[in-house]
Design a protein around this motif. Structure first.
Motif, mmCIF file in Angstrom:
data_model
loop_
_atom_site.group_PDB
_atom_site.id
_atom_site.type_symbol
_atom_site.label_atom_id
_atom_site.label_comp_id
_atom_site.label_asym_id
_atom_site.label_seq_id
_atom_site.Cartn_x
_atom_site.Cartn_y
_atom_site.Cartn_z
ATOM 1 N N ASP A 6 26.372 33.201 58.859
ATOM 2 C CA ASP A 6 25.991 32.374 58.296
ATOM 3 C C ASP A 6 25.057 33.084 56.815
ATOM 4 N N ARG B 97 25.272 20.436 54.473
ATOM 5 C CA ARG B 97 24.914 21.739 55.300
ATOM 6 C C ARG B 97 23.549 22.260 54.429
ATOM 7 N N HIS C 269 25.827 24.838 61.540
ATOM 8 C CA HIS C 269 26.932 24.955 61.589
ATOM 9 C C HIS C 269 28.157 24.409 61.902
ATOM 10 N N ASN D 58 29.126 23.610 58.912
ATOM 11 C CA ASN D 58 30.083 24.349 58.062
ATOM 12 C C ASN D 58 31.054 24.416 58.346
ATOM 13 N N ARG D 59 31.273 23.783 59.975
ATOM 14 C CA ARG D 59 33.376 24.182 60.789
ATOM 15 C C ARG D 59 33.637 22.945 59.875
#
Length: 334
Positions: free
Chosen positions: A43, A107, A116, A119-120
């Motif tokens: 992260d 994000r 998260h 981010n994906r």
């Protein structure tokens, strides 16, 4: 061939379009590559990687807009043929770029527990855009063959280009970061280099046999002698960069930009080989540069606009890289 004005104008625009594509692939290549490497980063590392590309994001993608714009206005016949044959992968590319752009902003604004997810999505958009670009390149090399063979070759080039972008991304992270993330980026680069070298070798070997015209341009004497520096220099640069990865990062951070510049040189050599393979066609085996070009009067007017716009883009790009040079700082969302 006589190089009068109507003959020279299409060549000028072909050169400008090729230059814009090359600069886009190098600059936005590390943007896309960093998105691909998101899958292997933690992260906090992802935040630093975003900080490493944030100031350059818009400047890099400007070159894609310029390349497509030049294709549309200078070679309208080629634009119609190419986009008709590649309609679906172009749509997929746009979806990937949209996902990246949305995720890039969201994000930083959503609650921490939802970051998260974005981010994906940023990773997914980067992979989709990279694979789509590689697939389009592969199909284009085979003369816009959308049959089974063309699709298979397009898939090969797609994975090769994605690996090359990942290598560019790792090289940029080496330059823009320090500490554990920089050391991890060296390992990423080492892995991506192997995949990139294997992919480029496979594509280079397959391309001449897929097109008799390209085979004749590369494997006829004395062309073989004149063109031999391109693959030889590329191989030497790959080997040299591979060896350098075992000496990076250095304690004083010297040569941190070297991997990126070396990969840019490899990209330029590969692009020069492709340009020689296609010349004088803008649509392989269908339309030459002159057949696809707009009227000389139209090109002359467009050239005036290009002479004004291009220096602005170049200045803006240099200014952005100069102002935001140095290591990426910690990313905050205050």
């Amino acid at each position: 061939m006589t190089f009068d004005w109507p003959t020279l104008l299409p060549l000028i625009f072909a050169g400008l379009m090729g230059l814009a594509i090359l600069i886009y692939v190098i600059l936005d290549g590390f943007d896309l590559g960093i998105g691909i490497l998101f899958a292997a980063a933690e992260d906090a590392e992802q935040d630093t990687m975003i900080a490493a590309i944030g100031p350059f994001w818009d400047a890099n993608e400007t070159w894609l807009v310029l390349a497509v714009g030049l294709l549309l206005v200078a070679f309208p016949l080629a634009h119609g043929v190419i986009l008709t044959a590649l309609y679906i992968p172009v749509f997929v590319l746009l979806v990937g770029l949209i996902l990246r752009g949305v995720a890039f902003d969201f994000r930083a604004k959503v609650p921490t527990e939802l970051k998260h997810r974005w981010n994906r999505i940023f990773f997914l958009g980067s992979v989709i855009a990279s694979l789509a670009q590689g697939y389009m390149l592969g199909v284009y090399v085979l003369g816009l063959d959308v049959g089974l063979g063309g699709m298979a070759f397009g898939a090969l080039v797609a994975f090769c280009l994605a690996a090359a972008y990942a290598a560019m991304g790792a090289a940029w992270v080496i330059y823009k970061t320090e500490g554990d993330l920089q050391r991890k980026a060296v390992r990423w680069l080492r892995t991506a280099l192997v995949l990139t070298a294997l992919g480029m070798a496979a594509v280079s070997l397959a391309t001449p046999f897929a097109s008799p015209r390209i085979f004749d341009k590369w494997f006829v004497w004395p062309s073989m002698l004149y063109l031999s520096p391109l693959p030889i220099l590329s191989a030497l640069l790959f080997l040299w960069l591979w060896r350098q990865t075992f000496h990076l990062p250095r304690p004083d951070d010297r040569h941190s930009l070297t991997p990126f510049l070396t990969l840019a040189a490899i990209f330029a050599l590969g692009f020069a080989g492709l340009a020689w393979s296609f010349y004088p066609f803008v649509v392989p085996d269908r339309l030459t540069i002159w057949q696809a070009a707009s009227a000389p009067e139209s090109l002359a007017i467009i050239l005036v606009g290009t002479v004004v716009v291009l220096p602005v883009i170049i200045f803006y790009s240099f200014y952005a890289y100069r102002v935001f040079g140095g290591k990426a700082t910690d990313l905050t969302y205050d």
